[in-house]
Write a protein that holds these residues in place. Structure first.
Motif, short mmCIF file in Angstrom:
data_model
loop_
_atom_site.label_atom_id
_atom_site.label_comp_id
_atom_site.label_asym_id
_atom_site.label_seq_id
_atom_site.Cartn_x
_atom_site.Cartn_y
_atom_site.Cartn_z
N GLU A 43 -46.09 14.25 31.77
CA GLU A 43 -46.40 15.36 30.87
C GLU A 43 -46.03 16.69 31.51
O GLU A 43 -46.40 16.96 32.65
CB GLU A 43 -47.89 15.35 30.54
CG GLU A 43 -48.26 16.40 29.52
CD GLU A 43 -49.68 16.22 29.04
OE1 GLU A 43 -50.19 17.14 28.37
OE2 GLU A 43 -50.28 15.19 29.34
N GLU A 73 -46.49 10.57 20.24
CA GLU A 73 -46.65 11.12 21.58
C GLU A 73 -45.33 11.11 22.35
O GLU A 73 -45.02 12.06 23.08
CB GLU A 73 -47.69 10.31 22.35
CG GLU A 73 -48.02 10.87 23.72
CD GLU A 73 -49.19 10.17 24.36
OE1 GLU A 73 -49.66 10.66 25.41
OE2 GLU A 73 -49.63 9.13 23.85
N PHE A 115 -43.25 14.08 21.31
CA PHE A 115 -43.77 15.32 21.86
C PHE A 115 -43.39 15.45 23.34
O PHE A 115 -42.96 16.51 23.79
CB PHE A 115 -45.29 15.39 21.70
CG PHE A 115 -45.89 16.61 22.34
CD1 PHE A 115 -45.92 17.82 21.68
CD2 PHE A 115 -46.41 16.55 23.63
CE1 PHE A 115 -46.46 18.95 22.28
CE2 PHE A 115 -46.95 17.66 24.24
CZ PHE A 115 -46.98 18.87 23.56
N SER A 126 -41.14 18.52 24.69
CA SER A 126 -41.70 19.52 25.59
C SER A 126 -41.13 19.38 27.00
O SER A 126 -40.81 20.38 27.66
CB SER A 126 -43.22 19.42 25.62
OG SER A 126 -43.64 18.11 25.96
N ARG A 145 -50.78 19.19 23.67
CA ARG A 145 -50.33 17.92 23.10
C ARG A 145 -51.28 17.41 22.02
O ARG A 145 -50.86 17.03 20.92
CB ARG A 145 -50.20 16.88 24.21
CG ARG A 145 -49.76 15.50 23.70
CD ARG A 145 -49.79 14.48 24.81
NE ARG A 145 -51.13 14.33 25.37
CZ ARG A 145 -51.46 13.44 26.28
NH1 ARG A 145 -50.54 12.63 26.77
NH2 ARG A 145 -52.70 13.36 26.73
#
Length: 360
Positions: A49, A167, A170, A174, A194
């Protein structure tokens, strides 16, 4: 009393028949959304992430305006700049937006090349813009754009008719924009949360599924079949255009008001029309994608009557029952209800936002 009950039952039956198309589309979209949700993970992966930055303090922002369709040259700006607002095309409810700021003005062609490498393969549309300081306007970036600017904006569309982002989408978006920022040596971008982004996407998709309705009527041949050449002649006579999707379109400006397709499985094409025969035609109005749905439906009904008269057919519903004024009035009212719900959610039917959300 019996006659009133019969009229009510007939009206309910007609409504059920003509909404079959919309209900089937809603079921398909719901099952697809459930399947996607089953494979999504809600657990954070701190290795994958991208880092999230705290929200910046409130700053004065320049206005927006101007056309966003043609590539134009960007002007450089002084080093002291305020954060631009969103480009006019975008909507915070429908797009995951990340802005990038660079100290030195960068060639937009270089930015486009880097983002194309980092964001290839995403399942939803991605938009890039550069801010023209001289004109105080965001301008879309494409492969033919030129010039340089300090501010860039990347946006991932959250929802279309394939459902909402997951997810994985995303994270890829990102993380990809973060890598673009690193390659450009821009200031650290503020990445959207998120959880909030995915939750908003799911809620928007649920609303879109509830109003995603297409209504169709049929024109069937009295003598068993229509010939392709006759269909084409009548269609062109009345302003219908044959599209790449194999259907004729009644076009208003740049947008389709309704379509006329083959009732059977084959598509219309210039090559096939000469020898084509079919038992009938299907006229369809895509409710979320047309403004003033009642007027659009009336145009479709008028065209159905015209096609039936000139080709030798009858206007019927999916059960081959005659489709008259009473049924048309019921359907017109239902179209109004769906479009009123969209207006109440500030997504007017036929608006640029609706056209993006209700696309494939």
């Amino acid at each position: 009393m019996d006659s009133e009950l019969q009229i009510a039952l007939i009206g309910a039956g007609i409504a059920a028949v003509v909404l079959v198309v919309g209900y089937n589309k809603w079921q398909e979209r719901r099952h697809r959304r459930d399947a996607e949700r089953a494979f999504k993970s809600e657990h954070r992966d701190v290795l994958l992430e991208p880092r999230e930055e705290p929200a910046a303090s409130e700053r004065r922002e320049p206005g927006i305006g101007g056309a966003e369709d043609e590539p134009r040259r960007f002007s450089e700006a002084p080093m002291k700049r305020s954060t631009p607002e969103l480009p006019r095309l975008l909507d915070p409810r429908a797009d995951c937006v990340i802005r990038l700021e660079t100290i030195e003005a960068l060639e937009v062609g270089r930015v486009w090349a880097i983002q194309a490498e980092q964001l290839a393969g995403l399942g939803k549309p991605v938009y890039w813009f550069g801010f023209n300081d001289a004109e105080n306007v965001w301008q879309p970036i494409g492969p033919d754009s030129s010039g340089a600017c300090h501010w860039f904006c990347a946006a991932l569309q959250l929802v279309n008719r394939h459902g909402s982002i997951g997810e994985t989408d995303f994270m890829r978006f990102s993380g990809g924009v973060q890598r673009v920022a690193d390659a450009l040596m821009s200031l650290p971008p503020a990445l959207p949360p998120r959880g909030d982004t995915l939750r908003n996407a799911t809620e928007l998709d649920r609303f879109c599924a509830d109003v995603d309705v297409q209504i169709g009527i049929n024109v069937v041949s009295r003598d068993g079949q229509f010939e392709g050449r006759a269909i084409h002649a009548v269609a062109e006579k009345h302003g219908l255009r044959l599209g790449a999707d194999g259907a004729y379109h009644m076009v208003d400006g740049e947008h389709s008001v309704f379509t006329v397709a083959n009732l059977e499985s084959g598509r219309f094409s210039p090559e096939s029309l000469k020898g084509l025969v079919t038992r009938g035609l299907t006229l369809v109005i895509d409710v979320p994608r047309v403004s003033n749905g009642g007027a659009a439906f009336d145009r479709m009904m008028k065209m159905a009557t015209t096609l039936a008269g000139e080709l030798g057919g009858d206007v019927v519903d999916d059960n081959r029952a005659p489709f008259g004024a009473e049924a048309a009035a019921i359907i017109r009212g239902q179209i109004g209800q769906f479009q009123s719900r969209m207006a109440d959610h500030d997504i007017p039917a036929g608006s640029p936002l609706a056209l993006r959300l209700f696309s494939l």
